[in-house]
Design a protein around this motif. Structure first.
Motif, PDB file in Angstrom:
ATOM      1  N   LEU A  48       0.833  -1.204   0.000  1.00 24.58           N
ATOM      2  CA  LEU A  48       0.000   0.000   0.000  1.00 24.58           C
ATOM      3  C   LEU A  48       0.868   1.254   0.000  1.00 24.58           C
ATOM      4  O   LEU A  48       0.620   2.192  -0.765  1.00 24.58           O
ATOM      5  N   VAL A  49       1.879   1.267   0.862  1.00 25.70           N
ATOM      6  CA  VAL A  49       2.753   2.440   0.960  1.00 25.70           C
ATOM      7  C   VAL A  49       3.674   2.537  -0.252  1.00 25.70           C
ATOM      8  O   VAL A  49       3.873   3.624  -0.805  1.00 25.70           O
ATOM      9  N   SER A  54       3.640   9.319  -4.520  1.00 27.84           N
ATOM     10  CA  SER A  54       3.795  10.638  -3.911  1.00 27.84           C
ATOM     11  C   SER A  54       5.118  11.240  -4.360  1.00 27.84           C
ATOM     12  O   SER A  54       6.177  10.645  -4.156  1.00 27.84           O
ATOM     13  N   HIS A  55       5.035  12.400  -4.993  1.00 37.09           N
ATOM     14  CA  HIS A  55       6.249  13.104  -5.416  1.00 37.09           C
ATOM     15  C   HIS A  55       6.496  14.345  -4.563  1.00 37.09           C
ATOM     16  O   HIS A  55       7.310  15.186  -4.905  1.00 37.09           O
ATOM     17  N   VAL A  56       5.767  14.441  -3.447  1.00 35.34           N
ATOM     18  CA  VAL A  56       5.866  15.616  -2.591  1.00 35.34           C
ATOM     19  C   VAL A  56       6.780  15.370  -1.400  1.00 35.34           C
ATOM     20  O   VAL A  56       7.640  16.169  -1.095  1.00 35.34           O
ATOM     21  N   PHE A  60       9.236  10.927   3.811  1.00 36.13           N
ATOM     22  CA  PHE A  60       8.238  10.420   4.741  1.00 36.13           C
ATOM     23  C   PHE A  60       7.737   9.048   4.305  1.00 36.13           C
ATOM     24  O   PHE A  60       7.640   8.120   5.114  1.00 36.13           O
ATOM     25  N   GLN A  61       7.416   8.913   3.029  1.00 31.19           N
ATOM     26  CA  GLN A  61       6.917   7.637   2.509  1.00 31.19           C
ATOM     27  C   GLN A  61       7.935   6.522   2.700  1.00 31.19           C
ATOM     28  O   GLN A  61       7.590   5.413   3.129  1.00 31.19           O
ATOM     29  N   ARG A  62       9.193   6.795   2.401  1.00 31.09           N
ATOM     30  CA  ARG A  62      10.238   5.782   2.552  1.00 31.09           C
ATOM     31  C   ARG A  62      10.446   5.411   4.024  1.00 31.09           C
ATOM     32  O   ARG A  62      10.716   4.251   4.348  1.00 31.09           O
ATOM     33  N   GLY A  63      10.319   6.409   4.910  1.00 31.39           N
ATOM     34  CA  GLY A  63      10.461   6.116   6.333  1.00 31.39           C
ATOM     35  C   GLY A  63       9.388   5.163   6.827  1.00 31.39           C
ATOM     36  O   GLY A  63       9.690   4.190   7.538  1.00 31.39           O
ATOM     37  N   ILE A  64       8.138   5.420   6.446  1.00 33.74           N
ATOM     38  CA  ILE A  64       7.047   4.531   6.844  1.00 33.74           C
ATOM     39  C   ILE A  64       7.240   3.149   6.229  1.00 33.74           C
ATOM     40  O   ILE A  64       7.010   2.115   6.890  1.00 33.74           O
ATOM     41  N   THR A 222      -1.096   7.366   6.948  1.00 29.82           N
ATOM     42  CA  THR A 222      -0.649   8.752   6.987  1.00 29.82           C
ATOM     43  C   THR A 222       0.123   9.153   5.740  1.00 29.82           C
ATOM     44  O   THR A 222       0.341  10.356   5.521  1.00 29.82           O
ATOM     45  N   VAL A 223       0.541   8.200   4.903  1.00 30.14           N
ATOM     46  CA  VAL A 223       1.255   8.573   3.672  1.00 30.14           C
ATOM     47  C   VAL A 223       0.345   9.339   2.725  1.00 30.14           C
ATOM     48  O   VAL A 223       0.825  10.048   1.832  1.00 30.14           O
ATOM     49  N   TYR A 224      -0.961   9.233   2.918  1.00 26.76           N
ATOM     50  CA  TYR A 224      -1.892   9.930   2.047  1.00 26.76           C
ATOM     51  C   TYR A 224      -1.963  11.419   2.335  1.00 26.76           C
ATOM     52  O   TYR A 224      -2.648  12.149   1.622  1.00 26.76           O
ATOM     53  N   ARG A 225      -1.281  11.872   3.361  1.00 20.30           N
ATOM     54  CA  ARG A 225      -1.335  13.292   3.703  1.00 20.30           C
ATOM     55  C   ARG A 225      -0.851  14.161   2.559  1.00 20.30           C
ATOM     56  O   ARG A 225      -1.327  15.286   2.385  1.00 20.30           O
ATOM     57  N   SER A 226       0.094  13.678   1.751  1.00 22.15           N
ATOM     58  CA  SER A 226       0.609  14.472   0.644  1.00 22.15           C
ATOM     59  C   SER A 226      -0.428  14.669  -0.453  1.00 22.15           C
ATOM     60  O   SER A 226      -0.335  15.591  -1.252  1.00 22.15           O
TER      61      SER A 226
END
Length: 250
Positions: A48-49, A54-56, A60-64, A222-226
């Protein structure tokens, strides 16, 4: 990320976690099948992640994502009950929590939430030491250190939640899912510690894994925040500067 990939990943998570909790827990053994069934819900969250376009805020995405991967490895190791698996699995989970803390960042600092987290950690450690069935061992001390890191992760997620609460309703919901995830993670591990150190808890595995899966789901979402402009100030500033450069360029 396409809607169909999100639906497939979430459906896989719901089906695999339900299968594990309602059926496989009673048949779990130290074998490869148990590793697969236990880890499959978290693997679905990794998908999912990972597939989220996300290009923003890629950091953050990689950390999760790396936090989920490390947690998956720890889950697989914990299948085999032994001293070395307990130590190695705990170390991997501790690294996963540190990676999550780095992903959520340290701005704003929020001293008030830090004090709450430290107070909660101190109160639980005092309770566990006072109620312990046996004298505190080096393994128990390592557990308290891990819990210190875990409460630190919860502090950073709470600060993140407060930071984006006023951006928009959707952002507030995503921050809330992250906070629910962090608190569920704390609850899951506290159940384990109480069961081992203080008193045996009936159906402990069901409670631990149910809250653990909920925790990972909340943090992964939370990755969807971007997608909803729940951005850090520096990212917004960078985007504005890029737009201005584009407008003023010949």
């Amino acid at each position: 990320m396409t809607d169909i990939s999100a639906v497939i990943s979430l459906l896989l998570f719901v089906v695999s976690s339900s299968f594990y909790l309602f059926y496989w827990v009673e048949h779990q053994a130290a074998n490869f099948r148990s590793v697969v069934f236990k880890c499959l819900p978290i693997i679905s969250l990794c998908l999912l992640v990972y597939s989220h376009q996300s290009h923003v805020d890629l950091q953050f995405q990689r950390g999760i994502l790396w936090s989920l991967i490390l947690s998956t490895c720890a889950d697989g190791i914990f299948i085999k009950p032994a001293m070395w698996t307990a130590v190695l699995g705990t170390v991997l989970f501790a690294i996963a929590q540190i990676v999550s803390m780095m992903a959520f960042g340290f701005d704003p600092w929020r001293w008030d939430m830090l004090c709450v987290s430290l107070t909660a950690w101190s109160a639980f450690v005092f309770y566990a030491i006072m109620k312990a069935r046996a004298k505190t061992s080096h393994l128990d001390i390592g557990t308290y250190i891990y819990l210190f890191i875990l409460f630190g992760m919860c502090w950073r997620v709470a600060a993140f939640c407060a930071h984006i609460a006023n951006v928009s309703y959707v952002c507030d919901v995503l921050g809330t899912t992250g906070l629910i995830g962090a608190l569920s993670f704390v609850l899951s591990d506290l159940i384990i510690v109480i069961h081992i150190i203080v008193v045996e808890i009936p159906d402990r595995t069901h409670w631990v894994m149910a809250t653990y899966y909920l925790a990972q789901l909340g943090l992964a979402l939370t990755v969807y925040r971007s997608d909803f402009s729940c951005l850090r100030g520096e990212v917004k500033e960078t985007l504005v500067q890029s737009d201005n450069t584009f407008i003023t360029s010949p």
